[in-house]
Structure formats: C-alpha cells, structure tokens
Write a protein that holds these residues in place. Structure first.
Motif, mmCIF file in Angstrom:
data_model
loop_
_atom_site.group_PDB
_atom_site.id
_atom_site.type_symbol
_atom_site.label_atom_id
_atom_site.label_comp_id
_atom_site.label_asym_id
_atom_site.label_seq_id
_atom_site.Cartn_x
_atom_site.Cartn_y
_atom_site.Cartn_z
ATOM 1 N N LEU A 234 0.812 -1.056 0.191
ATOM 2 C CA LEU A 234 0.278 0.035 0.076
ATOM 3 C C LEU A 234 0.918 1.340 0.017
ATOM 4 N N GLN A 235 0.634 2.306 -0.153
ATOM 5 C CA GLN A 235 0.552 3.438 -0.125
ATOM 6 C C GLN A 235 0.475 4.445 1.042
ATOM 7 N N SER A 236 1.647 5.542 1.641
ATOM 8 C CA SER A 236 1.055 6.264 2.555
ATOM 9 C C SER A 236 2.588 7.220 2.915
ATOM 10 N N VAL A 275 -6.908 -0.287 0.864
ATOM 11 C CA VAL A 275 -8.089 0.915 0.850
ATOM 12 C C VAL A 275 -7.391 1.674 0.224
ATOM 13 N N PRO A 276 -7.826 1.879 -0.988
ATOM 14 C CA PRO A 276 -7.535 3.814 -1.830
ATOM 15 C C PRO A 276 -8.632 4.899 -1.312
ATOM 16 N N LEU A 277 -8.053 5.385 -0.566
ATOM 17 C CA LEU A 277 -8.727 6.540 -0.129
ATOM 18 C C LEU A 277 -8.560 7.750 -0.972
ATOM 19 N N SER A 278 -6.425 7.962 -2.241
ATOM 20 C CA SER A 278 -6.507 8.417 -2.978
ATOM 21 C C SER A 278 -5.683 7.841 -3.803
ATOM 22 N N ALA A 279 -4.723 7.759 -4.917
ATOM 23 C CA ALA A 279 -3.531 7.616 -5.766
ATOM 24 C C ALA A 279 -2.872 6.982 -4.425
ATOM 25 N N THR A 280 -2.359 7.797 -3.225
ATOM 26 C CA THR A 280 -1.282 7.656 -3.240
ATOM 27 C C THR A 280 -0.939 8.208 -1.657
ATOM 28 N N HIS A 281 -2.449 7.535 -0.704
ATOM 29 C CA HIS A 281 -3.189 7.077 0.044
ATOM 30 C C HIS A 281 -4.150 5.945 0.948
ATOM 31 N N HIS A 282 -3.506 5.016 0.961
ATOM 32 C CA HIS A 282 -4.062 3.652 1.048
ATOM 33 C C HIS A 282 -4.529 3.512 2.720
ATOM 34 N N LEU A 283 -5.831 2.832 3.050
ATOM 35 C CA LEU A 283 -5.422 2.169 4.570
ATOM 36 C C LEU A 283 -5.715 1.444 4.049
ATOM 37 N N LEU A 294 -10.297 -1.112 10.081
ATOM 38 C CA LEU A 294 -9.053 -0.816 8.741
ATOM 39 C C LEU A 294 -8.660 -0.051 10.179
ATOM 40 N N TRP A 295 -6.758 -0.042 9.332
ATOM 41 C CA TRP A 295 -5.817 0.863 10.204
ATOM 42 C C TRP A 295 -5.503 1.910 9.423
ATOM 43 N N ASP A 296 -4.323 2.226 10.227
ATOM 44 C CA ASP A 296 -3.996 3.684 9.566
ATOM 45 C C ASP A 296 -2.132 2.406 9.260
ATOM 46 N N GLU A 301 -2.818 3.480 14.025
ATOM 47 C CA GLU A 301 -4.232 3.953 15.093
ATOM 48 C C GLU A 301 -5.447 2.886 14.574
ATOM 49 N N LYS A 302 -6.453 2.337 15.167
ATOM 50 C CA LYS A 302 -7.963 1.981 14.425
ATOM 51 C C LYS A 302 -8.595 2.787 14.524
ATOM 52 N N LEU A 303 -8.739 2.809 13.103
ATOM 53 C CA LEU A 303 -10.141 3.416 12.302
ATOM 54 C C LEU A 303 -11.273 3.087 13.020
ATOM 55 N N HIS A 304 -11.446 1.984 12.276
ATOM 56 C CA HIS A 304 -13.685 1.212 12.566
ATOM 57 C C HIS A 304 -12.655 -0.167 12.298
ATOM 58 N N THR A 305 -13.651 -0.942 13.521
ATOM 59 C CA THR A 305 -14.334 -2.599 13.466
ATOM 60 C C THR A 305 -15.450 -2.374 13.803
ATOM 61 N N LEU A 306 -15.697 -3.359 12.424
ATOM 62 C CA LEU A 306 -16.951 -3.802 11.975
ATOM 63 C C LEU A 306 -17.405 -5.368 12.494
ATOM 64 N N VAL A 307 -17.607 -5.880 13.427
ATOM 65 C CA VAL A 307 -18.396 -6.762 13.667
ATOM 66 C C VAL A 307 -18.444 -7.743 12.848
ATOM 67 N N THR A 308 -18.512 -8.690 12.422
ATOM 68 C CA THR A 308 -19.183 -9.969 11.004
ATOM 69 C C THR A 308 -19.774 -10.665 11.332
ATOM 70 N N ALA A 309 -18.886 -11.449 12.735
ATOM 71 C CA ALA A 309 -19.396 -12.699 13.498
ATOM 72 C C ALA A 309 -19.206 -13.808 12.363
ATOM 73 N N ALA A 310 -18.407 -13.744 11.368
ATOM 74 C CA ALA A 310 -18.048 -14.515 10.852
ATOM 75 C C ALA A 310 -16.745 -14.052 9.970
ATOM 76 N N PRO A 311 -15.766 -14.878 9.439
ATOM 77 C CA PRO A 311 -14.419 -14.965 9.118
ATOM 78 C C PRO A 311 -14.834 -14.219 7.347
ATOM 79 N N VAL A 312 -13.441 -12.872 7.999
ATOM 80 C CA VAL A 312 -13.667 -12.597 6.858
ATOM 81 C C VAL A 312 -12.269 -13.348 6.136
ATOM 82 N N GLU A 313 -11.877 -13.645 5.266
ATOM 83 C CA GLU A 313 -10.630 -14.682 4.385
ATOM 84 C C GLU A 313 -10.558 -13.903 2.743
#
Length: 348
Positions: A234-236, A275-283, A294-296, A301-313
């Motif tokens: 990723l790019q940052s 996760v591309p917010l722009s061409a030069t900055h990804h999460l 989602l992380w910086d 830094e933890k930006l968000h967590t979405l509980v899925t209750a199932a594996p995300v593979e």
C-alpha cells in the motif's frame, strides 16, 4: 456498533471510534430466490474494469467459490455473468481488462464481456507434471511489471511457478526459502525496474529479486514465531509499505529503507488489503475470524472495526460510478459489500 433500518430491504451500520461516529451503508440484499445470487462460501475476490457499450468503463465484482465465478455489477442482486463451473482459489484482473482464474487446474483467462475463454488451464490437475509444480493450496499473486507481460506467480518452499497470462506458458524459478510460504505478493522496487516478490512464512518475510534471482532482504516480526498468513502492498505519505500479518499481529515496513512502522496487535488475522482513499494514501483493511478492521498503516491507529460474526477471508475495493468507495468482503458465510464514507486526508 448499532444497526439502523434504512429501508425495507437495507440496513445501515453505525460504528464509533475515537475519531467519532460514521455510518456504513450495507449493499447486501436479503437472501434472494429463484435465479438471483446464491453465494456459497467465498474462496476469492477481485474487481474488474469492463466496458459494456465499448466506450465507458465500469468496475464489477468477481466472486469466486468452490463451484465457479460470478460477475456482479455494484448495486445489483443478480450476476451479470456466471462463468462455467470450476473451483477458484484466486482471481486477478489483468492489464487488458480480462479475468485470470487460478485453481488446482491451472490458470484460465476469460473475456468477461464477450463470455469467451481466452486461455484454458489443464482440464484436470496434471499429476504427471514436474515435481516443481506447487500444490493446489499454494499461495499466488499477480505480477504486472512494465518490462514484461502479466504473470500469475504460485509459490512453494522450492520457488515460484510463473504462468504467463498471454500464452499460458509456465516457468519455474528456484528460490531459497527456509519454510513453506503461506502468502506471496509482488512488491514495487524503488528503482522502478527490479522484479521483487515477497514470501511470507514463519516469523517474517523473504524478499527475492526474480530477475537477478538473488535475495534482497529478510525482515522479521519481533517476538513472532507463527507463520505470516497475509501480505499487502500500500501507499502512504509518499512511501510504499509492505504489510504482513501473523497469528498475533500486523507489521508494516517502508520498502525503500525497510524501516518498521506500524506494530498492530490484531489476533487471528486472515486477510489484508489496501483501501485507496486516494492514489497516494491507502488505509489497511484486515479481516479476522469475526471482524473487519481499518487501520492507519503508519501509526497503527485503529480507525474502525465492523463486527461480522463470521470469518473475513477475502477483501477487495471498488469505486462505483458516483465515486463512492465500496468494500467487498467474503468468507465461509458468503459475500457482501459496504459503502465507506471516510474522507481522504489533506496531504501536503
């Protein structure tokens, strides 16, 4: 986290973090009937640019399962195209806009718009192939270097099998690895010409120059002995970063200096994606046995967590026609998409 009814058929999910509260739109529909989509366990995900009218281009989801691949347009419940049944272990969009489907049967290439098989792998697993051919569960990635054609790289302990997208021809490159790789990804070299590939195995990452067939560097994750399960590039902040996930944590490095950056405590990570917010900055997105986070990638830094209750593979991203950023996630429970409204940062 809280679920908010949006309409009779959709829900919105509100998540809270130190940065505040954001609302995610769920684009998944109720379980469809008849000839609508009925995803089984998802084995692979990618996005693919296609042109339906010969002029404009739009991106679609490619969803791989144990029985084949469905091509799905954003916001639609029914598949635009369903490719003939064949298990898919990995999916890659080629530079020409075609879809490469990797499986234990080899690599097949499809023109999705014309519903045409451009290149077929073997009709059945070739048990008489050279012993250098990696096993079916071996990790793979797409290599697309300016100096050559796109290749699917499939790795095992002895090296990497390179299969050309253009003509299906394969060649094996021996690589000196101390353990069986669990993840593999192409890494842009700082000089813009070298052909680097990263192998994730026990406790760290081995970087190899395929052109010169020489070791570039081995980087270790401190106090970790478990296998690297996932890799992402990723790019940052003007840097190209390599992220590696073990059973206990995620580590990122600057690929120009190999200075470590983020040390992220994230147990049981199964997948990583930029996760591309722009061409030069990804999460950095990570999927675990029960959540999407989602992380910086620089600060951890933890930006968000979405509980899925199932594996995300499997995780992939898509920009739809109105510029919205969508996340597609898949695993044993199936496939769904989320609309993300995180703004791109103000960069100097």
């Amino acid at each position: 986290m809280s679920a908010l009814p949006s309409s009779q058929s959709q829900w919105r999910v509100a998540t809270a973090s130190e940065a505040g509260v954001r609302v995610w739109d769920s684009n998944s529909s109720p379980v469809p009937r008849g000839d609508a989509l009925e995803f089984g366990p998802v084995t692979a995900l990618t996005t693919l640019p296609i042109s339906l009218d010969g002029t404009s281009t739009q991106k679609v989801w490619a969803v791989g399962t144990a029985t084949g691949v469905d091509i799905v347009r954003p916001g639609r419940r029914r598949p635009y195209r369903r490719l003939p049944p064949r298990p898919a272990s990995a999916l890659y969009a080629t530079p020409e806009g075609h879809l490469a489907v990797a499986s234990g049967y080899g690599v097949a290439v499809w023109d999705v718009v014309r519903d045409t098989l451009l290149q077929s792998g073997p009709q059945r697993p070739d048990e008489h192939e050279t012993a250098n051919r990696p096993e079916r569960s071996a990790p793979s990635c797409l290599l697309d270097w300016p100096s050559g054609s796109a290749l699917v790289a499939t790795a095992d302990r002895h090296g990497v099998l390179l299969t050309s997208i253009d003509d299906g021809q394969s060649s094996f490159v021996p690589v000196q690895l101390s353990a069986v790789p669990r993840a593999v990804v192409g890494v842009p070299a700082p000089d813009g010409t070298s052909q680097w590939i990263a192998f994730g195995s026990s406790g760290g990452v081995t970087l190899w120059d395929l052109a010169s067939q020489q070791l570039v560097i081995e980087v270790r994750i401190p106090r970790q002995r478990t296998d690297v399960k996932a890799l992402a590039v990723l790019q940052s902040d003007g840097m190209t970063l390599l992220a590696a996930a073990t059973r206990e944590r995620i580590q990122t490095w600057d690929t120009a200096t190999w200075k470590p950056h983020a040390h992220i405590a994230s147990p049981r990570t199964k997948s990583l994606a930029a996760v591309p917010l722009s061409a030069t900055h990804h999460l950095l997105a990570s999927g675990s046995g029960h959540a999407l986070t989602l992380w910086d990638p620089l600060t951890a830094e933890k930006l968000h967590t979405l509980v899925t209750a199932a594996p995300v593979e499997a995780i992939t991203t898509l920009r739809d026609a109105d510029g919205s950023l969508l996340l597609g996630i898949g695993g044993p429970a199936g496939f769904t998409t989320l609309k993300v409204n995180i703004p791109a940062p103000d960069l100097p």
